[in-house]
Design an enzyme around this catalytic site. Structure first.
Site, PDB file in Angstrom:
ATOM      1  CG  ASN A  49      -1.763  -1.232   1.332  1.00  0.00           C
ATOM      2  OD1 ASN A  49      -2.246  -1.721   0.318  1.00  0.00           O
ATOM      3  ND2 ASN A  49      -1.951  -1.748   2.540  1.00  0.00           N
TER       4      ASN A  49
ATOM      5  CG  HIS B   3       4.888  -1.998   4.877  1.00  0.00           C
ATOM      6  ND1 HIS B   3       4.797  -0.634   5.073  1.00  0.00           N
ATOM      7  CD2 HIS B   3       3.622  -2.467   4.916  1.00  0.00           C
ATOM      8  CE1 HIS B   3       3.531  -0.298   5.231  1.00  0.00           C
ATOM      9  NE2 HIS B   3       2.786  -1.387   5.122  1.00  0.00           N
TER      10      HIS B   3
ATOM     11  CD  GLN C 213       2.720   3.981   2.864  1.00  0.00           C
ATOM     12  OE1 GLN C 213       2.485   4.718   1.909  1.00  0.00           O
ATOM     13  NE2 GLN C 213       3.945   3.664   3.243  1.00  0.00           N
TER      14      GLN C 213
HETATM   15  P1  5GP Z   1      -0.152  -0.692   5.916  1.00  0.00           P
HETATM   16  O1  5GP Z   1      -1.593  -0.457   6.293  1.00  0.00           O
HETATM   17  O2  5GP Z   1       0.673   0.561   6.129  1.00  0.00           O
HETATM   18  O3  5GP Z   1       0.036  -1.284   4.556  1.00  0.00           O
HETATM   19  O4  5GP Z   1       0.348  -1.810   6.902  1.00  0.00           O
HETATM   20  C1  5GP Z   1       0.925  -1.552   8.143  1.00  0.00           C
HETATM   21  C2  5GP Z   1       0.885  -2.852   8.915  1.00  0.00           C
HETATM   22  O5  5GP Z   1       1.782  -2.741  10.009  1.00  0.00           O
HETATM   23  C3  5GP Z   1      -0.493  -3.173   9.504  1.00  0.00           C
HETATM   24  O6  5GP Z   1      -0.948  -4.398   8.946  1.00  0.00           O
HETATM   25  C4  5GP Z   1      -0.242  -3.270  11.009  1.00  0.00           C
HETATM   26  O7  5GP Z   1      -0.920  -4.328  11.613  1.00  0.00           O
HETATM   27  C5  5GP Z   1       1.255  -3.462  11.102  1.00  0.00           C
HETATM   28  N1  5GP Z   1       1.881  -2.901  12.278  1.00  0.00           N
HETATM   29  C6  5GP Z   1       1.675  -1.667  12.804  1.00  0.00           C
HETATM   30  N2  5GP Z   1       2.462  -1.466  13.875  1.00  0.00           N
HETATM   31  C7  5GP Z   1       3.192  -2.606  14.016  1.00  0.00           C
HETATM   32  C8  5GP Z   1       4.200  -3.008  14.945  1.00  0.00           C
HETATM   33  O8  5GP Z   1       4.596  -2.283  15.860  1.00  0.00           O
HETATM   34  N3  5GP Z   1       4.731  -4.250  14.778  1.00  0.00           N
HETATM   35  C9  5GP Z   1       4.310  -5.090  13.777  1.00  0.00           C
HETATM   36  N4  5GP Z   1       4.888  -6.281  13.709  1.00  0.00           N
HETATM   37  N5  5GP Z   1       3.375  -4.739  12.891  1.00  0.00           N
HETATM   38  C10 5GP Z   1       2.814  -3.517  13.002  1.00  0.00           C
END
Ligand code: 5GP
Ligand code: ZN
Length: 135
Positions: free
Chosen positions: A82, A95, A89
């Site tokens: 994302n 990531h 995102q």
């Molecule tokens: P995005 O929504 O930005 O594509 O994904 C971010 C992801 O990071 C989410 O799925 C969320 O659960 C994960 N996440 C957020 N904070 C942490 C953290 O402190 N540790 C881990 N392992 N995952 C996290």
């Protein structure tokens, strides 16, 4: 420093799956499905628009995907990335998500539908290609 930079530096713990000089893979804290893994470059890039196109992130991604397949005995994975808030995102450190898929899991991905004429598609492809070719 962003939260994923802190994880990359070991300042915040994670459930690590893979690490090399440049990349780290660890379990997403909120497991969309069992084995949901994030792969990050250790170096901070906000998102795909600032990413160095030469970094070889497919190496850790494919390594982890194959490990998920064997260790969890799954044959289906979504690879999702994302970029920007409209795209979902929430952590501004580039990531890639690997989400193993299971029968009757709760993951829902819907691309929606749009209709473009052949002429519109031709013009659209030319507009984008022109940007690339002007580099
Ligand atoms: P995005 O929504 O930005 O594509 O994904 C971010 C992801 O990071 C989410 O799925 C969320 O659960 C994960 N996440 C957020 N904070 C942490 C953290 O402190 N540790 C881990 N392992 N995952 C996290
Ligand atoms: Zn960061």
């Amino acid at each position: 420093m962003c939260i994923f930079c802190k994880i990359a530096k070991g300042e915040i713990p994670c459930y690590k799956i893979y690490e090399d000089n440049d990349f780290l893979a660890f379990l997403d804290l909120s497991q969309a499905t069992k084995g949901h893994t994030l792969i990050i470059p250790k170096k901070h890039y906000d998102n795909i628009f600032s990413l160095d196109e030469k970094i070889d992130i497919m190496l850790p991604v494919v390594t982890v995907a194959k490990a998920l397949k064997k260790s969890l005995k799954i044959d289906n994975i979504n690879m999702i990335n994302n970029n920007g808030p409209l795209a979902g995102q929430t952590i501004n450190h580039f990531h890639i998500h690997l989400i193993p898929r299971y029968d009757n899991d709760k993951v829902s991905l819907n691309f929606g539908e749009n209709s473009f004429t052949a002429e519109e598609l031709k013009s659209l492809s030319e507009t984008i290609a022109k940007e690339i070719n002007s580099k």
